[in-house]
Design an enzyme around this catalytic site. Sequence first.
Site, PDB file in Angstrom:
ATOM      1  N   GLY A  70       0.689  -1.290   0.065  1.00 30.58           N
ATOM      2  CA  GLY A  70      -0.005  -0.121   0.356  1.00 30.58           C
ATOM      3  C   GLY A  70       1.069   0.991   0.043  1.00 30.58           C
ATOM      4  O   GLY A  70       1.943   1.212   0.100  1.00 30.58           O
ATOM      5  N   GLN A  71       0.241   2.249  -0.290  1.00 29.20           N
ATOM      6  CA  GLN A  71       0.532   4.052  -0.423  1.00 29.20           C
ATOM      7  C   GLN A  71       1.447   4.261   0.861  1.00 29.20           C
ATOM      8  O   GLN A  71       2.744   4.385   0.541  1.00 29.20           O
ATOM      9  CB  GLN A  71      -0.055   5.169  -0.545  1.00 29.20           C
ATOM     10  CG  GLN A  71      -0.826   5.178  -2.080  1.00 29.20           C
ATOM     11  CD  GLN A  71      -1.973   5.682  -1.622  1.00 29.20           C
ATOM     12  OE1 GLN A  71      -1.156   6.931  -2.199  1.00 29.20           O
ATOM     13  NE2 GLN A  71      -3.292   5.980  -1.491  1.00 29.20           N
ATOM     14  N   TYR A  92      -9.015  -2.353   4.057  1.00 27.02           N
ATOM     15  CA  TYR A  92     -10.364  -2.204   2.430  1.00 27.02           C
ATOM     16  C   TYR A  92     -10.199  -1.065   2.647  1.00 27.02           C
ATOM     17  O   TYR A  92     -10.811  -0.225   3.326  1.00 27.02           O
ATOM     18  CB  TYR A  92     -11.121  -2.971   3.130  1.00 27.02           C
ATOM     19  CG  TYR A  92     -12.091  -3.307   1.769  1.00 27.02           C
ATOM     20  CD1 TYR A  92     -12.294  -4.897   2.375  1.00 27.02           C
ATOM     21  CD2 TYR A  92     -12.774  -2.464   1.354  1.00 27.02           C
ATOM     22  CE1 TYR A  92     -12.894  -4.921   0.517  1.00 27.02           C
ATOM     23  CE2 TYR A  92     -13.650  -2.243   0.866  1.00 27.02           C
ATOM     24  CZ  TYR A  92     -13.865  -4.353  -0.287  1.00 27.02           C
ATOM     25  OH  TYR A  92     -14.663  -4.403  -0.656  1.00 27.02           O
ATOM     26  N   THR A  93      -9.980  -0.617   1.684  1.00 22.43           N
ATOM     27  CA  THR A  93      -9.621   1.508   0.912  1.00 22.43           C
ATOM     28  C   THR A  93     -10.627   1.764  -0.113  1.00 22.43           C
ATOM     29  O   THR A  93     -10.261   2.451  -0.494  1.00 22.43           O
ATOM     30  CB  THR A  93      -8.184   1.278   0.776  1.00 22.43           C
ATOM     31  OG1 THR A  93      -7.658   0.853   0.004  1.00 22.43           O
ATOM     32  CG2 THR A  93      -7.969   1.431   2.251  1.00 22.43           C
ATOM     33  N   THR A 109      -9.590   7.108   9.727  1.00 20.73           N
ATOM     34  CA  THR A 109     -10.178   8.067   8.541  1.00 20.73           C
ATOM     35  C   THR A 109     -10.992   8.602   8.692  1.00 20.73           C
ATOM     36  O   THR A 109     -11.487   8.711   9.593  1.00 20.73           O
ATOM     37  CB  THR A 109     -10.439   7.297   7.066  1.00 20.73           C
ATOM     38  OG1 THR A 109     -11.088   7.935   6.527  1.00 20.73           O
ATOM     39  CG2 THR A 109     -11.849   6.713   8.281  1.00 20.73           C
ATOM     40  N   ASP A 110     -10.444  10.230   8.077  1.00 19.38           N
ATOM     41  CA  ASP A 110     -11.546  11.307   8.174  1.00 19.38           C
ATOM     42  C   ASP A 110     -13.033  10.733   7.144  1.00 19.38           C
ATOM     43  O   ASP A 110     -13.982  11.329   8.064  1.00 19.38           O
ATOM     44  CB  ASP A 110     -11.554  12.644   7.530  1.00 19.38           C
ATOM     45  CG  ASP A 110     -10.989  11.559   5.719  1.00 19.38           C
ATOM     46  OD1 ASP A 110     -10.780  11.047   5.363  1.00 19.38           O
ATOM     47  OD2 ASP A 110     -11.515  12.811   4.607  1.00 19.38           O
ATOM     48  N   TYR A 135     -17.677   1.774   4.545  1.00 24.59           N
ATOM     49  CA  TYR A 135     -16.310   2.083   5.127  1.00 24.59           C
ATOM     50  C   TYR A 135     -15.542   2.463   6.193  1.00 24.59           C
ATOM     51  O   TYR A 135     -14.736   2.660   6.939  1.00 24.59           O
ATOM     52  CB  TYR A 135     -15.397   2.960   3.653  1.00 24.59           C
ATOM     53  CG  TYR A 135     -13.420   3.381   3.450  1.00 24.59           C
ATOM     54  CD1 TYR A 135     -12.856   2.127   4.113  1.00 24.59           C
ATOM     55  CD2 TYR A 135     -13.776   4.542   3.945  1.00 24.59           C
ATOM     56  CE1 TYR A 135     -11.564   2.265   3.825  1.00 24.59           C
ATOM     57  CE2 TYR A 135     -11.781   4.748   4.539  1.00 24.59           C
ATOM     58  CZ  TYR A 135     -10.907   4.282   4.655  1.00 24.59           C
ATOM     59  OH  TYR A 135      -9.750   4.720   4.566  1.00 24.59           O
ATOM     60  N   LYS A 139     -13.828   1.364   9.661  1.00 21.89           N
ATOM     61  CA  LYS A 139     -12.859   1.709  10.074  1.00 21.89           C
ATOM     62  C   LYS A 139     -13.055   2.182  11.578  1.00 21.89           C
ATOM     63  O   LYS A 139     -12.063   2.399  12.328  1.00 21.89           O
ATOM     64  CB  LYS A 139     -12.220   3.014   9.207  1.00 21.89           C
ATOM     65  CG  LYS A 139     -12.090   2.829   7.425  1.00 21.89           C
ATOM     66  CD  LYS A 139     -10.779   2.062   7.969  1.00 21.89           C
ATOM     67  CE  LYS A 139      -9.053   2.769   8.269  1.00 21.89           C
ATOM     68  NZ  LYS A 139      -8.333   1.750   8.416  1.00 21.89           N
ATOM     69  N   TRP A 183      -7.480  12.107   2.597  1.00 22.22           N
ATOM     70  CA  TRP A 183      -7.262  11.919   1.110  1.00 22.22           C
ATOM     71  C   TRP A 183      -5.534  12.070   0.800  1.00 22.22           C
ATOM     72  O   TRP A 183      -5.041  12.645   0.281  1.00 22.22           O
ATOM     73  CB  TRP A 183      -7.179  13.304   0.774  1.00 22.22           C
ATOM     74  CG  TRP A 183      -8.802  14.011   1.194  1.00 22.22           C
ATOM     75  CD1 TRP A 183      -9.945  13.509   1.794  1.00 22.22           C
ATOM     76  CD2 TRP A 183      -9.200  15.251  -0.042  1.00 22.22           C
ATOM     77  NE1 TRP A 183     -10.810  14.481   1.841  1.00 22.22           N
ATOM     78  CE2 TRP A 183     -10.485  15.254   0.208  1.00 22.22           C
ATOM     79  CE3 TRP A 183      -8.688  15.681  -0.262  1.00 22.22           C
ATOM     80  CZ2 TRP A 183     -11.932  16.256  -0.047  1.00 22.22           C
ATOM     81  CZ3 TRP A 183      -9.567  16.812  -1.291  1.00 22.22           C
ATOM     82  CH2 TRP A 183     -10.946  17.015  -0.683  1.00 22.22           C
TER      83      TRP A 183
END
Length: 308
Positions: free
Chosen positions: A14-15, A65-66, A105-106, A129, A133, A154
Amino acid sequence: MDGTERILVTGGSGQLARALDVAAPSHGFAVRCVGRPILDFERPASIDTVFAETAPALVVNAAAYTAVDMAEDEPEAAMRANRDGPARLAQLCAAAGIPLIHVSTDYVFDGRKDAPYVETDATAPQGVYGVTKLAGERAVLELCPRSIVLRTSWVYSPIGRNFVRTMLAIAQRSDRLRVVADQRGCPTQSADLAEVILAIAGRIMRDGWQDRYAGIYHAAGSEWTTWHGLAVATFAEAARYGAQAPTVEPIATADWPTKAVRPPDSRLDCSKLQAVFELRLPVWRTSLARAIDDIFAPAAQPMLHSAG
Ligand SMILES: NC(=O)c1ccc[n+]([C@@H]2O[C@H](COP(=O)([O-])OP(=O)(O)OC[C@H]3O[C@@H](n4cnc5c(N)ncnc54)[C@H](OP(=O)(O)O)[C@@H]3O)[C@@H](O)[C@H]2O)c1
């Protein structure tokens, strides 16, 4: 710190995991970055096996899981990856007495506050999602006393699948595109988040765990924009390398229907991160310029390039 502390990072390809893998050596850490199929939240036994093999001093959970829209059709799989897997990691970390840095996450917010969110604001996820999360945050905090939850937003990177790279790809085949201009948020480059995570890890390793560290922090790029603003800025930066900038038409969310509902304004107030850890992510525009440099002139930044 003697340079031998080992950090286990999940979500290997992943990133964020890749950015952590690249940056860790300069912080004096040995990182074991593990992705699927070796560590797969669909196979809980794989979590135990990797944990036992690695014997980490700290764990960073960057796996998730994005796929926000796909999650609407696969809520059970999203729950296994975003709650159950992190929960097992948290149990293992608690049993070993080590810290867990878990990324969230936001999208746990509904985006209707009309001001940047602080950590104590009420959550109200709008899609599967975000629901999964949020469940993961709660499980981690409940099961592991030494857990730090970093909510980011983001996320993009010079590599991987993300909005910035998608925009650049579209611009190669089209001179006009429409981008949503009524959703606000804080773009975050994965390398900046990796630096924050490694700085927190370094502090814990150096000075020891303090109970006041446990809890939720917002960790996103400084200042904010819209998806439209991010697209326009991406093309402006790419133009420095001679890339043709397409016309970007601002549109409303209603004109770009998606399966999952997104928060209209998920800006994150990151002042707690600064107050507790004295850390702050760069202004998103500055980081975007660096990411574009890395995409178009990777030799200028060999370490990031090596992640690609
Ligand atoms: N991307 C964003 O815009 C964004 C925004 C806010 C928060 N975040 C959070 O930031 C963190 C890092 O995200 P990212 O952008 O680095 O995500 P990413 O590039 O999509 O990477 C997620 C990684 O998780 C792995 N993964 C997915 N399902 C898994 C499972 N069941 N078991 C084990 N691994 C699994 C993926 O493996 P494969 O490579 O095999 O698919 C992938 O390597 C996540 O917690 C995410 O929720 C991301």
